[in-house]
Design a protein around this motif. Structure first.
Motif, PDB file in Angstrom:
ATOM      1  N   ASN A 208       0.990  -1.091   0.566  1.00  0.00           N
ATOM      2  CA  ASN A 208      -0.257   0.010  -0.439  1.00  0.00           C
ATOM      3  C   ASN A 208       1.062   1.494  -0.051  1.00  0.00           C
ATOM      4  O   ASN A 208       1.114   1.768   1.186  1.00  0.00           O
ATOM      5  N   MET A 209       0.811   1.661  -1.095  1.00  0.00           N
ATOM      6  CA  MET A 209       2.404   2.821  -1.284  1.00  0.00           C
ATOM      7  C   MET A 209       1.512   4.045  -0.857  1.00  0.00           C
ATOM      8  O   MET A 209       2.913   4.599  -0.105  1.00  0.00           O
ATOM      9  N   SER A 210       0.545   4.565  -0.425  1.00  0.00           N
ATOM     10  CA  SER A 210      -0.247   5.106   0.348  1.00  0.00           C
ATOM     11  C   SER A 210       0.367   5.699   1.990  1.00  0.00           C
ATOM     12  O   SER A 210       0.927   6.520   2.699  1.00  0.00           O
ATOM     13  N   ASN A 211       1.477   4.575   2.464  1.00  0.00           N
ATOM     14  CA  ASN A 211       1.695   4.464   3.783  1.00  0.00           C
ATOM     15  C   ASN A 211       2.767   4.790   3.687  1.00  0.00           C
ATOM     16  O   ASN A 211       3.815   4.529   4.543  1.00  0.00           O
ATOM     17  N   GLN A 212       3.751   5.303   2.314  1.00  0.00           N
ATOM     18  CA  GLN A 212       5.609   4.577   2.029  1.00  0.00           C
ATOM     19  C   GLN A 212       6.058   6.098   3.265  1.00  0.00           C
ATOM     20  O   GLN A 212       7.413   5.944   3.543  1.00  0.00           O
ATOM     21  N   ARG A 213       5.148   7.538   3.761  1.00  0.00           N
ATOM     22  CA  ARG A 213       6.381   8.302   3.956  1.00  0.00           C
ATOM     23  C   ARG A 213       6.763   7.431   5.673  1.00  0.00           C
ATOM     24  O   ARG A 213       7.403   7.851   6.416  1.00  0.00           O
ATOM     25  N   TRP A 242      -2.337  -3.809  -5.923  1.00  0.00           N
ATOM     26  CA  TRP A 242      -2.644  -3.564  -4.841  1.00  0.00           C
ATOM     27  C   TRP A 242      -4.127  -4.028  -4.485  1.00  0.00           C
ATOM     28  O   TRP A 242      -4.893  -3.028  -5.215  1.00  0.00           O
ATOM     29  N   VAL A 243      -4.763  -5.422  -4.277  1.00  0.00           N
ATOM     30  CA  VAL A 243      -6.173  -4.694  -3.917  1.00  0.00           C
ATOM     31  C   VAL A 243      -6.637  -4.939  -2.730  1.00  0.00           C
ATOM     32  O   VAL A 243      -7.420  -4.520  -2.695  1.00  0.00           O
ATOM     33  N   GLY A 244      -5.824  -4.482  -2.002  1.00  0.00           N
ATOM     34  CA  GLY A 244      -6.658  -4.280  -0.639  1.00  0.00           C
ATOM     35  C   GLY A 244      -7.011  -5.478  -0.091  1.00  0.00           C
ATOM     36  O   GLY A 244      -8.206  -5.093   1.243  1.00  0.00           O
TER      37      GLY A 244
END
Ligand code: P6P
Length: 342
Positions: A208-213, A242-244
């Motif tokens: 889940n790339m939105s968590n990268q930071r 990323w399907v979730g």
């Protein structure tokens, strides 16, 4: 492939390999039948009263979907009376569920995430049931929660059912991985793949790339290398999926390779990861290792972890062998340049 039913496959495995005591064969068949009932409920969608919230919370503090509760009840009711189980544990239940005294007690423990990927239910994206089977050791009479706290390497069997374009049951008994597709016309599970193998290399990662930071440095570095593509240290371009739903992502990896990561992140630093060890990471790790892949926290083999709590969480890096090894090397290198880690 000759049309072989799940029942015939299990009977032949028992006859040829003696791998499946009668109680374990019964357990697998009962869980497979329960997954059929869950598939029917899932497929009703808006036509049945199965979508939306159940307006209740599970032990994780997550709002339960109606199908979470339905799926949990289907698995409990299907497995209580058969005499093959001593107790069950579920993502949806705070404590273990003992087989009622009116039924005979068996020698197995069943753990499950009855419907993984619940956030996808209402938007018609693949979801699944994940299950893990342990032998009852310890207490000679009765069962306690600590009887469940066994490392994943002690599993007797593990599997999942993915409710997607096909309804597919994936199973390991410790001797390779087999896949069964539900024939809706006959209601039978039909063997559609045996000796499943995950390619050792891949060009596809799942995170889940939105968590990268929020990731730790080794994961930042590993994903950064993948994103750098052909002109970067990996010398090849990567694709991302990323399907979730862990079930859907792991099924893709079993089918064509890849690496799935749900690492520790700084959003909830006290938690080692989001996914649960006993009924998500361990069964998926058993299946992936049996298919030639690896399953690590980034630091240690998931199936070596001795659980401390039934619902404990764990960081997950799972899939193609050489990619999991590279993530582990990034962790081992710590703050050094990961390209020296390879
Ligand atoms: P996020 C589903 O809720 C789940 O437990 C896994 O099936 C899935 O891989 C992950 O969580 C998705 O988490 O944070 O991307 O929504």
């Amino acid at each position: 492939m000759k049309r072989i039913s799940l029942t015939r496959y299990l009977v032949e495995q028992q006859r040829e390999h003696g791998r499946i005591p009668a109680q374990l064969r019964m357990l697998i068949e009962v869980v497979a039948r329960a997954c059929k009932h869950i598939a029917i409920a899932v497929n009703k969608g808006a036509l049945g009263d199965v979508l939306g919230s159940a307006h209740s919370e599970n032990v994780q503090g997550e709002i339960q979907k109606k199908l979470d509760v339905i799926s949990n009840e289907v698995l409990i009711e299907a497995n209580e009376w058969g005499g093959h189980l001593a107790a069950m544990a579920s993502e949806e239940m705070d404590s273990i569920h003992l087989v009622p005294n009116r039924y005979p007690q068996g020698e197995y423990l069943l753990l499950f995430d009855p419907l993984d990927g619940s956030s996808n239910i209402d938007v018609n994206v693949s979801i699944g049931t994940i299950f893990s089977v342990l032998r009852k050791v310890g207490h000679t009479h009765g069962v306690a929660e600590d009887d469940f706290l066994q490392p994943g390497k002690h599993q007797a069997a593990a599997g999942y059912c993915v409710y997607g374009p096909q309804t597919t049951l994936v199973l390991t008994l410790g001797d390779g991985v087999a896949m069964f597709t539900l024939d809706r016309e006959t209601g039978s599970w039909v063997l559609t793949a045996t000796d499943v193998r995950i390619p050792e290399d891949t060009q596809e990662f799942s995170i889940n790339m939105s968590n990268q930071r929020h990731w730790a440095a080794p994961v930042q570095r590993y994903i950064g290398e993948c994103l750098a593509g052909a002109t970067g240290p990996r010398g090849k371009d990567f694709n991302m999926r990323w399907v979730g739903s862990m079930v859907a992502d792991v099924h893709r990896i079993l089918s064509r390779g890849g690496v799935f990561l749900y690492p520790w992140d700084a959003r909830e630093p006290e938690k080692p990861g989001k996914l649960r060890l006993m009924y998500e990471a361990n069964p998926m790790s058993f299946i992936v290792e049996q298919a030639g892949g690896l399953a690590s926290t980034g630091v240690e083999r998931i199936m070596d972890i001795v659980p401390g709590k039934l619902h404990e969480r764990v960081a997950v890096v799972i899939g193609s062998k050489n990619e999991v090894l590279r993530v582990a090397a990034c962790h081992a290198a710590g703050d050094a340049d990961a390209s020296s880690a390879a």
